[in-house]
Write a protein that holds these residues in place. Structure first.
Motif, PDB file in Angstrom:
ATOM      1  N   ARG A   1       0.834  -1.206   0.000  1.00  0.00           N
ATOM      2  CA  ARG A   1       0.000   0.000   0.000  1.00  0.00           C
ATOM      3  C   ARG A   1       0.869   1.256   0.000  1.00  0.00           C
ATOM      4  O   ARG A   1       0.351   2.371   0.183  1.00  0.00           O
ATOM      5  CB  ARG A   1      -0.926   0.003   1.232  1.00  0.00           C
ATOM      6  CG  ARG A   1      -1.889  -1.165   1.276  1.00  0.00           C
ATOM      7  CD  ARG A   1      -3.050  -0.935   2.222  1.00  0.00           C
ATOM      8  NE  ARG A   1      -2.681  -0.913   3.620  1.00  0.00           N
ATOM      9  CZ  ARG A   1      -2.814  -1.929   4.456  1.00  0.00           C
ATOM     10  NH1 ARG A   1      -3.273  -3.096   4.006  1.00  0.00           N
ATOM     11  NH2 ARG A   1      -2.483  -1.832   5.730  1.00  0.00           N
ATOM     12  N   ASP A   2       2.167   1.098  -0.210  1.00  0.00           N
ATOM     13  CA  ASP A   2       3.116   2.208  -0.121  1.00  0.00           C
ATOM     14  C   ASP A   2       3.333   2.831  -1.498  1.00  0.00           C
ATOM     15  O   ASP A   2       4.415   2.764  -2.073  1.00  0.00           O
ATOM     16  CB  ASP A   2       4.434   1.755   0.501  1.00  0.00           C
ATOM     17  CG  ASP A   2       4.879   0.376   0.018  1.00  0.00           C
ATOM     18  OD1 ASP A   2       4.060  -0.350  -0.567  1.00  0.00           O
ATOM     19  OD2 ASP A   2       6.045   0.028   0.244  1.00  0.00           O
ATOM     20  N   PHE A   3       2.286   3.461  -2.025  1.00  0.00           N
ATOM     21  CA  PHE A   3       2.307   3.992  -3.388  1.00  0.00           C
ATOM     22  C   PHE A   3       2.873   5.410  -3.414  1.00  0.00           C
ATOM     23  O   PHE A   3       2.171   6.372  -3.759  1.00  0.00           O
ATOM     24  CB  PHE A   3       0.897   3.995  -3.983  1.00  0.00           C
ATOM     25  CG  PHE A   3       0.241   2.640  -4.040  1.00  0.00           C
ATOM     26  CD1 PHE A   3       0.957   1.512  -4.386  1.00  0.00           C
ATOM     27  CD2 PHE A   3      -1.116   2.508  -3.757  1.00  0.00           C
ATOM     28  CE1 PHE A   3       0.343   0.266  -4.453  1.00  0.00           C
ATOM     29  CE2 PHE A   3      -1.737   1.273  -3.824  1.00  0.00           C
ATOM     30  CZ  PHE A   3      -1.002   0.149  -4.171  1.00  0.00           C
TER      31      PHE A   3
ATOM     32  N   LEU B   1       3.602  -3.756   7.067  1.00  0.00           N
ATOM     33  CA  LEU B   1       2.227  -3.428   7.399  1.00  0.00           C
ATOM     34  C   LEU B   1       1.947  -4.005   8.780  1.00  0.00           C
ATOM     35  O   LEU B   1       2.628  -4.935   9.216  1.00  0.00           O
ATOM     36  CB  LEU B   1       1.261  -4.004   6.365  1.00  0.00           C
ATOM     37  CG  LEU B   1       1.383  -3.425   4.947  1.00  0.00           C
ATOM     38  CD1 LEU B   1       0.521  -4.216   3.972  1.00  0.00           C
ATOM     39  CD2 LEU B   1       0.992  -1.955   4.927  1.00  0.00           C
ATOM     40  N   TYR B   2       0.912  -3.514   9.459  1.00  0.00           N
ATOM     41  CA  TYR B   2       0.771  -3.833  10.880  1.00  0.00           C
ATOM     42  C   TYR B   2      -0.565  -4.460  11.256  1.00  0.00           C
ATOM     43  O   TYR B   2      -0.784  -4.765  12.420  1.00  0.00           O
ATOM     44  CB  TYR B   2       1.021  -2.560  11.699  1.00  0.00           C
ATOM     45  CG  TYR B   2       2.375  -1.949  11.407  1.00  0.00           C
ATOM     46  CD1 TYR B   2       3.525  -2.413  12.045  1.00  0.00           C
ATOM     47  CD2 TYR B   2       2.511  -0.930  10.472  1.00  0.00           C
ATOM     48  CE1 TYR B   2       4.765  -1.876  11.763  1.00  0.00           C
ATOM     49  CE2 TYR B   2       3.751  -0.384  10.181  1.00  0.00           C
ATOM     50  CZ  TYR B   2       4.872  -0.860  10.830  1.00  0.00           C
ATOM     51  OH  TYR B   2       6.116  -0.336  10.543  1.00  0.00           O
ATOM     52  N   ASP B   3      -1.467  -4.634  10.306  1.00  0.00           N
ATOM     53  CA  ASP B   3      -2.726  -5.305  10.631  1.00  0.00           C
ATOM     54  C   ASP B   3      -2.464  -6.806  10.766  1.00  0.00           C
ATOM     55  O   ASP B   3      -1.519  -7.348  10.169  1.00  0.00           O
ATOM     56  CB  ASP B   3      -3.764  -5.030   9.547  1.00  0.00           C
ATOM     57  CG  ASP B   3      -3.314  -5.520   8.181  1.00  0.00           C
ATOM     58  OD1 ASP B   3      -3.739  -6.608   7.756  1.00  0.00           O
ATOM     59  OD2 ASP B   3      -2.492  -4.817   7.543  1.00  0.00           O
TER      60      ASP B   3
ATOM     61  N   ALA C   1       0.582 -11.860   9.615  1.00  0.00           N
ATOM     62  CA  ALA C   1       0.613 -13.317   9.459  1.00  0.00           C
ATOM     63  C   ALA C   1       1.151 -13.701   8.083  1.00  0.00           C
ATOM     64  O   ALA C   1       1.988 -14.610   7.952  1.00  0.00           O
ATOM     65  CB  ALA C   1      -0.782 -13.891   9.667  1.00  0.00           C
ATOM     66  N   ARG C   2       0.680 -13.034   7.046  1.00  0.00           N
ATOM     67  CA  ARG C   2       1.168 -13.318   5.693  1.00  0.00           C
ATOM     68  C   ARG C   2       2.663 -13.032   5.579  1.00  0.00           C
ATOM     69  O   ARG C   2       3.439 -13.862   5.085  1.00  0.00           O
ATOM     70  CB  ARG C   2       0.411 -12.462   4.683  1.00  0.00           C
ATOM     71  CG  ARG C   2       0.942 -12.584   3.256  1.00  0.00           C
ATOM     72  CD  ARG C   2       0.495 -11.409   2.406  1.00  0.00           C
ATOM     73  NE  ARG C   2       0.923 -10.137   2.968  1.00  0.00           N
ATOM     74  CZ  ARG C   2       0.418  -8.954   2.603  1.00  0.00           C
ATOM     75  NH1 ARG C   2      -0.531  -8.891   1.688  1.00  0.00           N
ATOM     76  NH2 ARG C   2       0.853  -7.841   3.163  1.00  0.00           N
TER      77      ARG C   2
ATOM     78  N   GLY D   1       7.413   0.764   8.127  1.00  0.00           N
ATOM     79  CA  GLY D   1       6.254   1.227   7.383  1.00  0.00           C
ATOM     80  C   GLY D   1       6.014   2.707   7.609  1.00  0.00           C
ATOM     81  O   GLY D   1       6.837   3.411   8.218  1.00  0.00           O
ATOM     82  N   HIS D   2       4.866   3.177   7.142  1.00  0.00           N
ATOM     83  CA  HIS D   2       4.573   4.606   7.220  1.00  0.00           C
ATOM     84  C   HIS D   2       3.990   4.951   8.582  1.00  0.00           C
ATOM     85  O   HIS D   2       2.804   5.295   8.719  1.00  0.00           O
ATOM     86  CB  HIS D   2       3.610   4.993   6.097  1.00  0.00           C
ATOM     87  CG  HIS D   2       3.673   6.440   5.745  1.00  0.00           C
ATOM     88  ND1 HIS D   2       2.576   7.153   5.342  1.00  0.00           N
ATOM     89  CD2 HIS D   2       4.706   7.320   5.735  1.00  0.00           C
ATOM     90  CE1 HIS D   2       2.914   8.412   5.108  1.00  0.00           C
ATOM     91  NE2 HIS D   2       4.186   8.535   5.332  1.00  0.00           N
TER      92      HIS D   2
END
Length: 212
Positions: A11-13, A98-100, A105-106, A126-127
């Motif tokens: 998601r880091d566009f 990413l942190y969710d 897990a992925r 991450g951001h």
């Protein structure tokens, strides 16, 4: 030519203040940016999926502006990355965290699997202003009340934003890419896409223009 780095875009566009991209660019090695429509994205609702697709396509155009491109693939993340490593001869796969819970897990499985294959698998900040594990209660849990959280972070230094990446070394041969329009990520939006589209600011450039 040095072995390529696969930079896994999620998601880091953005070209600016992007730790994973900056590290890959600074290496001087060829960089292959890849966006994967994977098992986590498949759990998103209609609007987030549509919006993510628009962002990825806009970012692909931004990468073309600096002499690179964005490779689009679909499938389970680890399987896709392993295939790309085999196709390109890449020895490293890097990404921003990413942190969710689903992403964690992925990513844990991806990193473990790639390292078992002998691939240099690295994740970068991450951001966020502070990594979540650096802001914990005395019992090692996350804060659930704002005031004690603020007291812990208010005097911390925040790193300066990273400069925008202006060029990426390209591989000798680019791997094949899906056409993201074939994915029809806006299909579940139905007429809602036409209603919402005029109000979107897609891409880093549009967001910066909106900020003035």
């Amino acid at each position: 030519m040095s072995d390529p780095i696969i930079w896994w875009v999620r998601r880091d566009f953005r070209l600016s203040d992007n730790s994973g991209l900056s590290a890959a660019a600074s290496s001087g090695r060829p960089v292959i940016p890849v966006f994967i429509l994977d098992e986590v994205v498949d759990t998103h609702g209609a609007c987030p999926t549509w919006r993510l697709g628009l962002g990825a396509e806009a970012f692909g155009a931004a990468l073309e502006g600096i002499g690179s491109r964005l490779v689009f693939r679909r499938g389970a993340a680890l399987e896709v990355l392993r295939a790309l490593v085999a196709e390109t001869g890449a020895t490293s796969v890097w990404w921003a965290r990413l942190y969710d819970p689903d992403s964690v897990a992925r990513d844990t499985g991806v990193k473990s699997g790639l390292k078992a294959d002998g691939v240099d698998a690295q994740s970068f900040a991450g951001h966020v202003m502070h990594e979540p594990w650096s802001v914990e209660t005395k019992t090692g849990d996350f804060y659930k009340v704002y005031t004690p959280f603020w007291k812990q972070v208010k005097d911390r230094d925040v790193p300066a934003p990273l400069a925008a990446v202006s060029a990426l070394a390209a591989p000798e041969v680019w791997p094949t890419s899906d056409d993201p329009s074939d994915w029809q990520l806006g299909q579940a939006m139905r007429r809602g896409a036409d209603v919402v589209a005029p109000y979107l600011n897609v891409g880093e450039g549009a967001a910066l223009d909106r900020l003035g």
